[in-house]
Design a protein around this motif. Structure first.
Motif, PDB file in Angstrom:
ATOM      1  N   ASP A 259      15.022  87.425  31.126  1.00 33.55           N
ATOM      2  CA  ASP A 259      14.626  88.185  29.676  1.00 33.55           C
ATOM      3  C   ASP A 259      14.300  86.915  28.848  1.00 33.55           C
ATOM      4  O   ASP A 259      15.062  86.061  28.641  1.00 33.55           O
ATOM      5  N   GLU A 260      13.034  87.014  28.360  1.00 34.70           N
ATOM      6  CA  GLU A 260      12.587  85.874  27.389  1.00 34.70           C
ATOM      7  C   GLU A 260      13.415  85.618  26.236  1.00 34.70           C
ATOM      8  O   GLU A 260      13.423  84.343  25.801  1.00 34.70           O
ATOM      9  N   ARG A 261      14.025  86.896  25.749  1.00 35.10           N
ATOM     10  CA  ARG A 261      14.620  86.468  24.473  1.00 35.10           C
ATOM     11  C   ARG A 261      15.772  85.289  24.793  1.00 35.10           C
ATOM     12  O   ARG A 261      16.447  84.710  23.768  1.00 35.10           O
ATOM     13  N   TYR A 262      16.369  85.494  25.915  1.00 34.90           N
ATOM     14  CA  TYR A 262      17.523  84.514  26.133  1.00 34.90           C
ATOM     15  C   TYR A 262      17.069  83.443  27.067  1.00 34.90           C
ATOM     16  O   TYR A 262      17.563  82.375  26.975  1.00 34.90           O
ATOM     17  N   TYR A 263      16.124  83.511  28.028  1.00 34.83           N
ATOM     18  CA  TYR A 263      15.516  82.503  28.686  1.00 34.83           C
ATOM     19  C   TYR A 263      15.092  81.267  27.783  1.00 34.83           C
ATOM     20  O   TYR A 263      15.419  80.257  27.978  1.00 34.83           O
ATOM     21  N   SER A 264      14.316  81.768  26.749  1.00 34.25           N
ATOM     22  CA  SER A 264      14.041  80.633  25.944  1.00 34.25           C
ATOM     23  C   SER A 264      14.961  80.304  24.950  1.00 34.25           C
ATOM     24  O   SER A 264      14.933  78.974  24.390  1.00 34.25           O
ATOM     25  N   SER A 265      16.173  80.925  24.830  1.00 31.22           N
ATOM     26  CA  SER A 265      17.187  80.510  24.090  1.00 31.22           C
ATOM     27  C   SER A 265      18.147  79.486  24.722  1.00 31.22           C
ATOM     28  O   SER A 265      19.045  78.792  23.981  1.00 31.22           O
ATOM     29  N   THR A 267      17.041  76.743  25.244  1.00 31.24           N
ATOM     30  CA  THR A 267      16.708  75.547  24.674  1.00 31.24           C
ATOM     31  C   THR A 267      16.585  75.801  22.967  1.00 31.24           C
ATOM     32  O   THR A 267      16.740  74.766  22.290  1.00 31.24           O
ATOM     33  N   ASP A 268      16.185  77.051  22.470  1.00 28.29           N
ATOM     34  CA  ASP A 268      16.038  76.943  21.109  1.00 28.29           C
ATOM     35  C   ASP A 268      16.932  77.949  20.503  1.00 28.29           C
ATOM     36  O   ASP A 268      17.074  78.111  19.214  1.00 28.29           O
ATOM     37  N   GLY A 269      18.039  78.501  21.028  1.00 30.31           N
ATOM     38  CA  GLY A 269      19.087  79.097  20.623  1.00 30.31           C
ATOM     39  C   GLY A 269      18.888  80.434  19.765  1.00 30.31           C
ATOM     40  O   GLY A 269      19.564  80.966  19.045  1.00 30.31           O
ATOM     41  N   ALA A 270      17.638  81.080  20.441  1.00 31.88           N
ATOM     42  CA  ALA A 270      17.403  82.345  19.762  1.00 31.88           C
ATOM     43  C   ALA A 270      18.432  83.268  19.854  1.00 31.88           C
ATOM     44  O   ALA A 270      18.993  83.919  18.789  1.00 31.88           O
ATOM     45  N   LEU A 271      18.906  83.503  20.934  1.00 30.11           N
ATOM     46  CA  LEU A 271      20.065  84.448  21.178  1.00 30.11           C
ATOM     47  C   LEU A 271      21.179  83.828  22.070  1.00 30.11           C
ATOM     48  O   LEU A 271      20.832  83.016  22.790  1.00 30.11           O
ATOM     49  N   GLU A 275      25.534  87.729  22.973  1.00 26.95           N
ATOM     50  CA  GLU A 275      24.641  88.545  22.505  1.00 26.95           C
ATOM     51  C   GLU A 275      24.104  89.247  23.861  1.00 26.95           C
ATOM     52  O   GLU A 275      24.083  90.625  24.132  1.00 26.95           O
ATOM     53  N   ALA A 276      24.098  88.582  24.884  1.00 23.02           N
ATOM     54  CA  ALA A 276      23.698  89.026  26.369  1.00 23.02           C
ATOM     55  C   ALA A 276      24.524  89.718  26.930  1.00 23.02           C
ATOM     56  O   ALA A 276      24.353  90.737  27.517  1.00 23.02           O
ATOM     57  N   LEU A 277      26.056  89.265  26.720  1.00 24.64           N
ATOM     58  CA  LEU A 277      27.048  90.070  27.225  1.00 24.64           C
ATOM     59  C   LEU A 277      27.094  91.283  26.614  1.00 24.64           C
ATOM     60  O   LEU A 277      27.334  92.546  27.337  1.00 24.64           O
ATOM     61  N   ALA A 278      26.934  91.403  25.393  1.00 22.96           N
ATOM     62  CA  ALA A 278      26.996  92.780  24.696  1.00 22.96           C
ATOM     63  C   ALA A 278      25.875  93.673  25.310  1.00 22.96           C
ATOM     64  O   ALA A 278      26.057  95.027  25.208  1.00 22.96           O
ATOM     65  N   GLU A 279      24.646  93.043  25.334  1.00 22.04           N
ATOM     66  CA  GLU A 279      23.645  94.199  25.821  1.00 22.04           C
ATOM     67  C   GLU A 279      23.845  94.500  27.129  1.00 22.04           C
ATOM     68  O   GLU A 279      23.718  95.487  27.565  1.00 22.04           O
ATOM     69  N   VAL A 280      24.533  93.615  28.079  1.00 22.08           N
ATOM     70  CA  VAL A 280      24.666  94.086  29.560  1.00 22.08           C
ATOM     71  C   VAL A 280      25.964  95.045  29.517  1.00 22.08           C
ATOM     72  O   VAL A 280      25.878  96.139  29.894  1.00 22.08           O
ATOM     73  N   LEU A 281      26.933  94.951  28.387  1.00 21.48           N
ATOM     74  CA  LEU A 281      27.947  95.738  28.471  1.00 21.48           C
ATOM     75  C   LEU A 281      27.272  97.204  28.005  1.00 21.48           C
ATOM     76  O   LEU A 281      27.955  98.151  28.263  1.00 21.48           O
ATOM     77  N   ARG A 282      26.290  97.316  27.381  1.00 21.65           N
ATOM     78  CA  ARG A 282      25.647  98.601  26.753  1.00 21.65           C
ATOM     79  C   ARG A 282      24.796  99.268  27.972  1.00 21.65           C
ATOM     80  O   ARG A 282      24.831 100.422  28.332  1.00 21.65           O
ATOM     81  N   THR A 283      23.939  98.476  28.715  1.00 20.85           N
ATOM     82  CA  THR A 283      23.150  99.066  29.445  1.00 20.85           C
ATOM     83  C   THR A 283      23.405  98.945  31.015  1.00 20.85           C
ATOM     84  O   THR A 283      23.104  99.807  32.000  1.00 20.85           O
ATOM     85  N   SER A 334      20.421  92.783  17.673  1.00 22.86           N
ATOM     86  CA  SER A 334      20.268  91.638  18.524  1.00 22.86           C
ATOM     87  C   SER A 334      21.445  91.683  19.577  1.00 22.86           C
ATOM     88  O   SER A 334      21.614  90.946  20.650  1.00 22.86           O
ATOM     89  N   ASP A 335      22.639  92.272  18.966  1.00 24.84           N
ATOM     90  CA  ASP A 335      23.856  92.060  19.748  1.00 24.84           C
ATOM     91  C   ASP A 335      23.852  93.385  20.924  1.00 24.84           C
ATOM     92  O   ASP A 335      24.874  93.303  21.481  1.00 24.84           O
TER      93      ASP A 335
END
Length: 423
Positions: A259-265, A267-271, A275-283, A334-335
């Protein structure tokens, strides 16, 4: 429904379901609405709750409409190995998961108090130590399977530490729990028996020589748990901690690497990892379809008649991906928005905080130690283990730039001094 075969019921135990469960949830929701007929084993029917609001009603019930006691349902099971294989996951045990009322309150208090005794800084240090030890085994190779070589052995070792056991002990534990979670036929029955022997040996040793560990805390708790109750609460914490946490680590790592939102993070700390754990726990929660419940009286629930001896499962994954039933703005956060990955209400997992700490530490350590980490195959080519209850990768193949002991920077060899052996 009872446990008789329901024509058109969707089997949750087949590879086709594991390959794309969200497509199955969408079809079931379109065909049946909030509650759909499914099979958890050949000939063993269940009602699967797919709607967020309906799931919330069951999980937070305060009026005694729903029970956690599976014994009436067990009595209606067909006498087949496939049916009895499900008992390892849903069969009655005198613990906080399968009881109601004052008995549950007593058990729940013991579990909550004992988990509060785990010190977060020591748990984090232990996870870091184990993570570094595991990564050292494959760091120079430039490739690894993060399920078989990392997430699963990491959780087995963490659990052993929580139980005051060495990393070398309980060698077959992960295999036993994997078979139980798959809940397939005679293998699951045999694994359930082997699991019982493992736990009885552990508890016998703790009664003879208690230590600074979870089983000993259960034994000494003011709730005065009987020996069988101690065994069953160790069974509960082990089953709920090992398999789901290992899956949470691997599922979230796979998500972050694609997921680009996390992959880019990275290095840049976007997410963040949290937050990734919360999204996986949801879906895509580790225990996608579980939370067994039983009606205390015949009830017409969201369009479906449910009888007391019928199994009702909450689809945490289905409810979390329900396009119409989620709380307002859940998809915009975002979480990951509101999730039911740890349940809700009085049966919500009391170890959610330690589980998140373990998973976040394990994932962050991977991202720190393995430069250039990426999937070795496209995400849609990953294989998911069949099983009615879990969402579990069979393997997570990755590549990265090889790491060796003599190179500069942070490596798995940088902090190799063992931490405290107990938590």
């Amino acid at each position: 429904m009872s446990n008789r075969y329901v024509p058109g019921a969707t089997p949750l135990y087949e590879p086709e379901f594991a390959a794309d469960p969200h497509a199955a949830y969408a079809r079931l929701r379109a065909r049946h609405g909030a509650v759909a007929p499914v099979e958890v084993a050949p000939g063993v029917g269940a009602h699967l709750v797919l709607d967020y609001r309906a799931a919330w009603e069951i999980l937070t019930d305060q009026d005694g409409h729903w029970s956690k006691d599976p014994r009436p349902w067990e009595a209606s099971l067909p006498s087949t190995p496939e049916a009895h294989g499900v008992l390892g996951m849903i069969g009655y045990r005198p613990n906080a998961l399968f009881t109601d009322g004052e008995v549950h309150d007593r058990f729940r208090q013991a579990v909550s108090d004992c988990f509060r005794m785990i010190q977060p800084h020591r748990l984090r240090a232990t996870v870091t130590e184990i993570a570094d030890d595991l990564v050292r085994e494959f760091a120079a190779e430039g490739r690894a399977d993060l399920v078989g070589q990392y997430a699963r052995p990491l959780m087995a070792r963490v659990i052993n530490r929580l139980y005051g056991r060495s990393d070398a002990s309980g060698r077959d534990l992960d295999r036993i729990l994997t078979t139980l979670s798959n809940a397939v036929g005679a293998d699951a029955v045999a694994a359930n028996e082997e699991f019982g022997r493992y736990m009885n040996e552990l508890i016998t040793a703790k009664y003879e020589s208690p230590g600074d560990d979870l089983p000993s805390w259960f034994i000494g708790h003011p709730a005065q748990l009987a020996p069988e109750e101690v065994v069953q609460h160790v069974v509960l914490t082990l089953g709920a901690g090992n398999e789901p946490s290992a899956n949470l680590i691997s599922n979230t790592t796979a998500r972050m690497l694609t997921d680009e939102r996390y992959y880019s993070s990275l290095t840049d700390g976007a997410l963040s990892t949290r937050e990734a754990l919360a999204e996986v726990l949801r879906t895509d929660p580790s225990m996608a379809n579980y939370g067994p419940y039983f009606a205390t009286r015949p009830v017409h629930f969201h369009g479906t008649w449910i009888q007391p001896a019928e199994l009702v499962l909450v689809s945490y994954a289905g409810a979390g991906s329900d396009p119409t039933g989620l709380p307002a703005h859940a998809d915009e956060r975002s979480d990951g928005g509101a999730h039911l990955g740890f349940g809700a209400g009085e049966h919500r997992c009391p170890a959610a905080d330690p589980a998140l700490l373990i998973a976040a530490t394990a994932i962050d350590r991977l991202l720190t130690l393995l430069p250039g980490l990426e999937l070795a195959v496209p995400f849609d080519e990953l294989t998911w283990r069949p099983g009615p209850f879990h969402r579990a990768l069979a393997a997570l193949p990755v590549t990265f730039r090889p790491v060796r002991p003599d190179q500069p920077g942070v490596t798995p060899w940088t902090n190799s001094k063992p931490s405290l052996s107990t938590l």
